[in-house]
Design a protein around this motif. Sequence first.
Motif, PDB file in Angstrom:
ATOM      1  N   LEU A  27       2.668  -1.491   4.389  1.00 15.55           N
ATOM      2  CA  LEU A  27       2.188  -2.336   3.301  1.00 15.55           C
ATOM      3  C   LEU A  27       1.092  -1.521   2.628  1.00 15.55           C
ATOM      4  CD1 LEU A  27       2.061  -5.035   1.790  1.00 15.55           C
ATOM      5  CD2 LEU A  27       0.407  -5.792   3.495  1.00 15.55           C
ATOM      6  N   LEU A  28       1.416  -0.953   1.468  1.00 11.32           N
ATOM      7  CA  LEU A  28       0.483  -0.102   0.740  1.00 11.32           C
ATOM      8  C   LEU A  28       0.123  -0.758  -0.583  1.00 11.32           C
ATOM      9  CD1 LEU A  28       2.373   3.295   1.239  1.00 11.32           C
ATOM     10  CD2 LEU A  28       0.360   2.505   2.476  1.00 11.32           C
ATOM     11  N   PRO A  29      -1.069  -0.464  -1.108  1.00 15.94           N
ATOM     12  CA  PRO A  29      -1.431  -1.048  -2.405  1.00 15.94           C
ATOM     13  C   PRO A  29      -0.559  -0.476  -3.515  1.00 15.94           C
ATOM     14  CG  PRO A  29      -3.096   0.518  -1.708  1.00 15.94           C
ATOM     15  CD  PRO A  29      -2.125   0.377  -0.571  1.00 15.94           C
ATOM     16  N   ARG A  30      -0.374  -1.260  -4.563  1.00 15.85           N
ATOM     17  CA  ARG A  30       0.361  -0.766  -5.723  1.00 15.85           C
ATOM     18  C   ARG A  30      -0.447   0.324  -6.400  1.00 15.85           C
ATOM     19  NH1 ARG A  30       2.827  -6.187  -8.484  1.00 15.85           N
ATOM     20  NH2 ARG A  30       4.191  -6.674  -6.745  1.00 15.85           N
ATOM     21  N   ARG A  31       0.251   1.165  -7.101  1.00 13.87           N
ATOM     22  CA  ARG A  31      -0.377   2.315  -7.754  1.00 13.87           C
ATOM     23  C   ARG A  31      -1.529   1.917  -8.672  1.00 13.87           C
ATOM     24  NH1 ARG A  31       2.203   7.574  -9.624  1.00 13.87           N
ATOM     25  NH2 ARG A  31       0.679   8.389 -11.068  1.00 13.87           N
ATOM     26  N   HIS A  32      -1.375   0.830  -9.407  1.00 14.98           N
ATOM     27  CA  HIS A  32      -2.398   0.425 -10.374  1.00 14.98           C
ATOM     28  C   HIS A  32      -3.102  -0.873  -9.968  1.00 14.98           C
ATOM     29  CE1 HIS A  32      -1.209   3.661 -12.976  1.00 14.98           C
ATOM     30  NE2 HIS A  32       0.050   3.257 -12.890  1.00 14.98           N
ATOM     31  N   ALA A  33      -3.158  -1.152  -8.688  1.00 17.37           N
ATOM     32  CA  ALA A  33      -3.837  -2.356  -8.198  1.00 17.37           C
ATOM     33  C   ALA A  33      -5.337  -2.260  -8.496  1.00 17.37           C
ATOM     34  CB  ALA A  33      -3.613  -2.517  -6.705  1.00 17.37           C
ATOM     35  N   PRO A  34      -6.000  -3.394  -8.728  1.00 17.17           N
ATOM     36  CA  PRO A  34      -7.443  -3.379  -9.016  1.00 17.17           C
ATOM     37  C   PRO A  34      -8.247  -2.835  -7.829  1.00 17.17           C
ATOM     38  CG  PRO A  34      -6.493  -5.556  -9.411  1.00 17.17           C
ATOM     39  CD  PRO A  34      -5.434  -4.732  -8.772  1.00 17.17           C
ATOM     40  N   VAL A  35      -8.962  -1.750  -8.064  1.00 20.98           N
ATOM     41  CA  VAL A  35      -9.705  -1.072  -7.008  1.00 20.98           C
ATOM     42  C   VAL A  35     -10.760  -1.974  -6.384  1.00 20.98           C
ATOM     43  CG1 VAL A  35     -11.269   0.865  -6.544  1.00 20.98           C
ATOM     44  CG2 VAL A  35      -9.263   1.192  -7.984  1.00 20.98           C
ATOM     45  N   ASP A  36     -11.425  -2.795  -7.189  1.00 15.68           N
ATOM     46  CA  ASP A  36     -12.480  -3.661  -6.652  1.00 15.68           C
ATOM     47  C   ASP A  36     -11.932  -4.711  -5.690  1.00 15.68           C
ATOM     48  OD1 ASP A  36     -11.211  -4.817  -8.870  1.00 15.68           O
ATOM     49  OD2 ASP A  36     -12.938  -6.086  -9.324  1.00 15.68           O
ATOM     50  N   ILE A  37     -10.641  -4.984  -5.753  1.00 15.03           N
ATOM     51  CA  ILE A  37     -10.024  -5.967  -4.855  1.00 15.03           C
ATOM     52  C   ILE A  37      -9.440  -5.292  -3.611  1.00 15.03           C
ATOM     53  CG2 ILE A  37      -8.126  -7.627  -4.618  1.00 15.03           C
ATOM     54  CD1 ILE A  37      -8.593  -8.351  -7.558  1.00 15.03           C
ATOM     55  N   SER A 122       6.840   8.656  -2.288  1.00 16.19           N
ATOM     56  CA  SER A 122       7.880   7.800  -2.867  1.00 16.19           C
ATOM     57  C   SER A 122       7.320   6.486  -3.395  1.00 16.19           C
ATOM     58  CB  SER A 122       8.995   7.556  -1.854  1.00 16.19           C
ATOM     59  OG  SER A 122       8.530   6.755  -0.796  1.00 16.19           O
ATOM     60  N   VAL A 123       6.362   5.901  -2.686  1.00 16.94           N
ATOM     61  CA  VAL A 123       5.795   4.618  -3.125  1.00 16.94           C
ATOM     62  C   VAL A 123       4.954   4.802  -4.392  1.00 16.94           C
ATOM     63  CG1 VAL A 123       4.122   2.813  -2.509  1.00 16.94           C
ATOM     64  CG2 VAL A 123       5.846   3.535  -0.865  1.00 16.94           C
ATOM     65  N   TRP A 124       4.138   5.854  -4.411  1.00 15.63           N
ATOM     66  CA  TRP A 124       3.226   6.057  -5.538  1.00 15.63           C
ATOM     67  C   TRP A 124       3.734   7.069  -6.556  1.00 15.63           C
ATOM     68  CZ3 TRP A 124      -0.843   6.332  -1.238  1.00 15.63           C
ATOM     69  CH2 TRP A 124      -1.261   5.035  -0.911  1.00 15.63           C
ATOM     70  N   ASN A 125       4.946   7.603  -6.327  1.00 18.08           N
ATOM     71  CA  ASN A 125       5.564   8.541  -7.252  1.00 18.08           C
ATOM     72  C   ASN A 125       4.642   9.725  -7.546  1.00 18.08           C
ATOM     73  OD1 ASN A 125       7.602   9.523  -8.851  1.00 18.08           O
ATOM     74  ND2 ASN A 125       6.908   8.424 -10.674  1.00 18.08           N
ATOM     75  N   VAL A 126       4.180  10.372  -6.479  1.00 20.13           N
ATOM     76  CA  VAL A 126       3.302  11.537  -6.611  1.00 20.13           C
ATOM     77  C   VAL A 126       3.821  12.676  -5.742  1.00 20.13           C
ATOM     78  CG1 VAL A 126       1.219  10.228  -7.113  1.00 20.13           C
ATOM     79  CG2 VAL A 126       1.762  10.776  -4.750  1.00 20.13           C
ATOM     80  N   ASN A 127       3.335  13.864  -6.025  1.00 22.07           N
ATOM     81  CA  ASN A 127       3.613  15.021  -5.190  1.00 22.07           C
ATOM     82  C   ASN A 127       2.412  15.208  -4.281  1.00 22.07           C
ATOM     83  OD1 ASN A 127       4.188  17.421  -3.992  1.00 22.07           O
ATOM     84  ND2 ASN A 127       4.155  18.631  -5.878  1.00 22.07           N
ATOM     85  N   THR A 128       2.494  14.723  -3.038  1.00 24.74           N
ATOM     86  CA  THR A 128       1.343  14.780  -2.137  1.00 24.74           C
ATOM     87  C   THR A 128       1.001  16.198  -1.733  1.00 24.74           C
ATOM     88  OG1 THR A 128       2.782  14.443  -0.236  1.00 24.74           O
ATOM     89  CG2 THR A 128       1.707  12.493  -1.168  1.00 24.74           C
ATOM     90  N   LEU A 129       1.942  17.115  -1.834  1.00 27.79           N
ATOM     91  CA  LEU A 129       1.664  18.481  -1.411  1.00 27.79           C
ATOM     92  C   LEU A 129       0.552  19.102  -2.245  1.00 27.79           C
ATOM     93  CD1 LEU A 129       5.278  19.768  -0.751  1.00 27.79           C
ATOM     94  CD2 LEU A 129       3.616  18.899   0.889  1.00 27.79           C
ATOM     95  N   GLN A 130       0.439  18.729  -3.513  1.00 26.87           N
ATOM     96  CA  GLN A 130      -0.627  19.297  -4.333  1.00 26.87           C
ATOM     97  C   GLN A 130      -1.994  18.765  -3.897  1.00 26.87           C
ATOM     98  OE1 GLN A 130       0.031  18.245  -8.381  1.00 26.87           O
ATOM     99  NE2 GLN A 130      -0.319  16.082  -8.064  1.00 26.87           N
ATOM    100  N   PHE A 131      -2.046  17.593  -3.305  1.00 27.29           N
ATOM    101  CA  PHE A 131      -3.323  17.025  -2.902  1.00 27.29           C
ATOM    102  C   PHE A 131      -3.824  17.612  -1.596  1.00 27.29           C
ATOM    103  CE2 PHE A 131      -1.480  13.215  -5.187  1.00 27.29           C
ATOM    104  CZ  PHE A 131      -2.104  13.535  -6.368  1.00 27.29           C
TER     105      PHE A 131
END
Length: 171
Positions: A27-37, A122-131
């Motif tokens: 259960l991961l947060p959505r990509r654009h979920a409100p950070v303060d929440i 896959s969930v956040w549609n990012v290339n984690t290898l660059q991070f």
Amino acid sequence: GVSEAAAQRAHASATARAPLRATIAALLPRRHAPVDIICRTTPERCFFFLNRRPIDFAAARKIIVGTFRQLRNLPARKFPFFCVDITLPSDTYDVNLTPDKRKVLFFYEKSLLVAIEKLCASVWNVNTLQFFARPSQKVAGDREGKDENGANGARAGQEDEEEDEEEDEEE
């Protein structure tokens, strides 16, 4: 008790031969979920379970938190809420490291971490290898070791890693 090195040596041959049979539900947060929440200033809401038992899995937490921080450009002291449930056969890990059984020795830890990286990607549609490239490494396609947003290729969560090492030394 059995030392970590002894346990790893005992299962080295099994690790080399058998593929990892794991299920990871998250259960991961959505990509654009409100950070303060969804974020807190401590990792108290970062949950890991192994076969439905709570565990501490700092290496996986660093991957998830680091990827989310880079994705949202968050400061180092922001931890998103998440819950990860890993199901593994009992012969692929050892929970007899501490009396509370929260510290776990995974015989396939690298495979699990790669699977968690792929899950985040896959969930956040990012290339984690660059991070998670080392500062001395260059990100593919860029001569300066920076990603397309201009962020350097240093690994996210590096401060957490240093703090964990300091905590381990104190124990």
